[in-house]
Design a protein around this motif. Structure first.
Motif, short mmCIF file in Angstrom:
data_model
loop_
_atom_site.label_atom_id
_atom_site.label_comp_id
_atom_site.label_asym_id
_atom_site.label_seq_id
_atom_site.Cartn_x
_atom_site.Cartn_y
_atom_site.Cartn_z
N ASN A 1 -5.95 -8.44 11.08
CA ASN A 1 -6.67 -7.96 9.90
C ASN A 1 -8.15 -8.27 10.06
N ARG B 1 2.93 -9.04 13.11
CA ARG B 1 3.09 -8.13 11.98
C ARG B 1 2.01 -7.05 12.08
N GLN C 1 -10.54 2.41 4.82
CA GLN C 1 -9.79 2.52 3.57
C GLN C 1 -10.16 3.86 2.98
N GLU D 1 0.82 -1.22 0.00
CA GLU D 1 0.00 0.00 0.00
C GLU D 1 0.86 1.27 0.00
O1 PAF Z 1 -2.89 -5.50 6.58
C1 PAF Z 1 -2.86 -4.70 5.62
O2 PAF Z 1 -1.80 -4.28 5.15
C2 PAF Z 1 -4.18 -4.18 5.07
O3 PAF Z 1 -5.21 -4.40 5.97
C3 PAF Z 1 -4.53 -4.82 3.71
C4 PAF Z 1 -4.65 -6.31 3.82
C5 PAF Z 1 -3.45 -4.50 2.66
C6 PAF Z 1 -5.85 -4.29 3.21
O4 PAF Z 1 -5.92 -2.92 3.18
#
Ligand code: PAF
Length: 322
Positions: A206, A166, A233, A69
């Motif tokens: 998550n 993590r 998000q 991301e």
């Molecule tokens: O854990 C993450 O980095 C985020 O929650 C993910 C899975 C990329 C979704 O936005």
């Protein structure tokens, strides 16, 4: 006139039509983490088909997967892609005001979180993006995050002590896990599965939607329904991309984003409803008895710090929101 001459004439008349260039179509690239058939993939593909439909095909939207991301946000900032659908995980490193939404146990439920993000409070934070070379278009979501690990059942903070977890590359989350006695290890989602397989980390956290879509049950034995933090998000775009749209197309762009938001939230709700049973079916041990009050009490020093370092007045407005 003979049939041959008539056919030749018809062909000559048709020729200019055949060589008329197709209407110009502008391409927009949108990247999102996770598979196409996930809450983020559904959000991106809904945006794509809505914007193409609303503009009668003048725009073509290409949706692509990228599980890093931070990299997506950097690409939007420099303009190598147009937009991203990203969790707020790394966004606070670009737009610090976003961090307020990453505070654990801030939102009571999805109605509270969605209401705040769609209200003036969420809009005020989106208004901070342009100063950082980004456009914050709309809030979508991952949902509430839960802890998974390969070692043991987690019911309270003592069970978490010493586990390598993590986290996203997010200061607020890292501070929370340190305060709870875990060893937070930030990394991009693209690195998570190998890290779990190799034992570099014991667990991760998550929402159910992510755990199901990525088959994390294959590398994690336990999931605890901690719902310790809501994970927003946000759709972020490059300022030049948005600036090139006419005023009318910008309104259609926003309408397509609202359709994406509705599809994404509906999918998160459905995944949350069906996910626990699905993960049990896949063999995971799902812990639902959680001492939430103990987690909140253990986080007291971190809460006190966030009152000082984040915007205390807005935190209060969010908590009081009804
Ligand atoms: O854990 C993450 O980095 C985020 O929650 C993910 C899975 C990329 C979704 O936005």
């Amino acid at each position: 006139m003979t049939l041959t001459r008539r056919l030749a004439l018809a062909a000559a008349l048709a020729a200019p039509l055949a060589t008329t260039p197709a209407l110009a179509q502008t391409q927009i690239t949108v990247q999102h983490a996770l598979p196409a058939n996930s809450h983020t993939g559904v959000g991106a593909s809904t945006f794509a088909s809505a914007f193409e439909r609303l503009t009668n095909g003048r725009y073509k939207v290409v949706a692509q997967r990228n599980d890093n991301e931070r990299e997506m946000i950097e690409s939007v900032q420099i303009g190598t892609i147009d937009c991203t659908f990203t969790s707020t995980g790394p966004v606070g490193n670009f737009v610090p005001e976003v961090r307020i939404f990453d505070v654990p146990f801030l939102f009571r439920d999805a109605t509270h979180a969605r209401g705040v993000l769609d209200s003036e409070i969420g809009q005020q934070v989106l208004a901070r993006f342009p100063a950082r070379g980004l456009v914050g278009v709309i809030w979508i979501e991952n949902g509430f995050r839960n802890m998974t690990n390969s070692r043991r059942e987690i019911h309270n903070p003592a069970d978490l002590r010493g586990l390598k977890i993590r986290t996203m590359e997010n200061q607020v989350h890292m501070r929370a896990f340190t305060t709870l006695g875990a060893l937070p290890t930030p990394m991009a989602f693209s690195e998570l599965v190998p890290a779990l397989q190799q034992g570099t980390v014991d667990g991760q956290e998550n929402p159910i939607s992510v755990i199901v879509a990525n088959n994390l049950n294959q590398v994690q034995r336990y999931m605890t329904m901690t719902r310790h933090v809501y994970s927003p998000q946000v759709m972020i775009c490059n300022p030049q991309t948005v600036g090139r749209l006419s005023q009318a197309d910008r309104a259609l762009f926003q309408q397509a984003a609202r359709e994406a938001q509705a599809a994404n939230r509906a999918r998160v709700t459905a995944d949350d409803d069906a996910g626990v049973e699905e993960l049990r079916r896949r063999g995971m041990t799902v812990v639902t008895e959680v001492d939430t009050a103990a987690f909140q009490a253990a986080l007291a020093p971190a809460f006190a710090e966030w009152e000082r370092t984040l915007d205390a007045a807005t935190l209060r407005r969010i908590r009081d929101w009804r």
